[in-house]
Design a protein around this motif. Sequence first.
Motif, PDB file in Angstrom:
ATOM      1  N   ASP A 297     -30.872   8.752  -5.523  1.00  0.00           N
ATOM      2  CA  ASP A 297     -30.494  10.129  -5.271  1.00  0.00           C
ATOM      3  C   ASP A 297     -28.986  10.343  -5.428  1.00  0.00           C
TER       4      ASP A 297
ATOM      5  N   HIS B 170     -36.073   4.906  -7.210  1.00  0.00           N
ATOM      6  CA  HIS B 170     -37.438   5.397  -6.998  1.00  0.00           C
ATOM      7  C   HIS B 170     -37.832   6.423  -8.048  1.00  0.00           C
TER       8      HIS B 170
ATOM      9  N   HIS C  19     -34.729   6.910 -10.589  1.00  0.00           N
ATOM     10  CA  HIS C  19     -33.332   7.273 -10.285  1.00  0.00           C
ATOM     11  C   HIS C  19     -33.026   6.866  -8.859  1.00  0.00           C
TER      12      HIS C  19
HETATM   13 ZN   LIG Z   1     -35.088  11.192  -5.736  1.00  0.00          ZN
END
Ligand SMILES: [Zn+2]
Length: 331
Positions: A156, A218, A154
């Motif tokens: 953030d 990440h 994903h």
């Molecule tokens: Zn994350």
Amino acid sequence: MLDPDSQEQRPIEQIFDILTSFPSDALEYVDESLPAPRRNQRATMAQMAQRFARTHTEPMGVRFPLNFPDIPTRAPDNGVPSFLSSTSCTLLQDLLRAQLDVDEARICTCAAPPPPRCGHAISKRQFAALTTAWIYWQGGTTMLSEAGTVTAPHWDQYGLSTWISCLEGEIGLAWLVRPKNPEEHMRWLSDPGRPTARWAFKVLRPGDALYMPSGTVHFVFRRPSGGQTLGYSEHLVRRRHLVGWLRVVGLTLGREDVDLEGYGLVLPPLMRQVRVLVKAVKAQGLEEMYGGKERLGEALKLVGQVEKAIKSVFASWRSLPSHFLHAISLA
Ligand SMILES: [Zn+2]
Ligand SMILES: [Zn+2]
């Protein structure tokens, strides 16, 4: 201040001394190993402290390891470097504070049309959503996980940049090597479970930290032998990276899995505040703090695109037309 070398208490025990002192709401988490109706679980901080008091690692497969949601916490002194609270890194907090610092009479309760057209500054629901965001963004969060967990890939929420540091155990971070263009940046979404791309990784041990700029794709993994982990993270937008953040916000709005309700409440007031900011910065001749006049002009253009995108997403309740992705180049 956490003492990583304490002989009496592990950092995890030290953090629970603080967390259990407040009778806050129970932590809601998901236990994927349980049958669907029982997956959504709740634990009080006292129960969490008990769970983490057991330091032994159970053999794999005996119990499903859990990664708990982030818990808003004031930063331990040794969890963050001082530059994170320097002016160059506090743009997100400043935008948020300016929107929340509003007279009660300016909070809208009209049915329609929405602020600012009705003359009010912010809607009641937007104000509530920003208040929740403030709880998470003004001081960062504690990350607690058992050994052996892994998150899905994903970037953030709201395209924010993230600082993450490890205080106990081993926290693995894998990230997509800097994509060359928006298409490459979004390709992993075609098969998020098995993203074929160039990945790099690093295992963070106590004292290690990592900074991920906006839009870094990440996933976080905890090594099965790495023990329970305690991490600390803070979301931020660097002042000079305003344009980069807005580009990622635009890309985020093009995704089908985007949390439209959250984005629709949090982003419009933040975009309004960016407009106010750019005007004030120009009036004061402070453009260099944001990377110069040209960048600010680009920021305004992107704000316009993001606002338009939010409107069109809400109007049609469908994902963005693909030309939006091309309009915001990552170059
Ligand atoms: Zn994350
Ligand atoms: Zn109103």
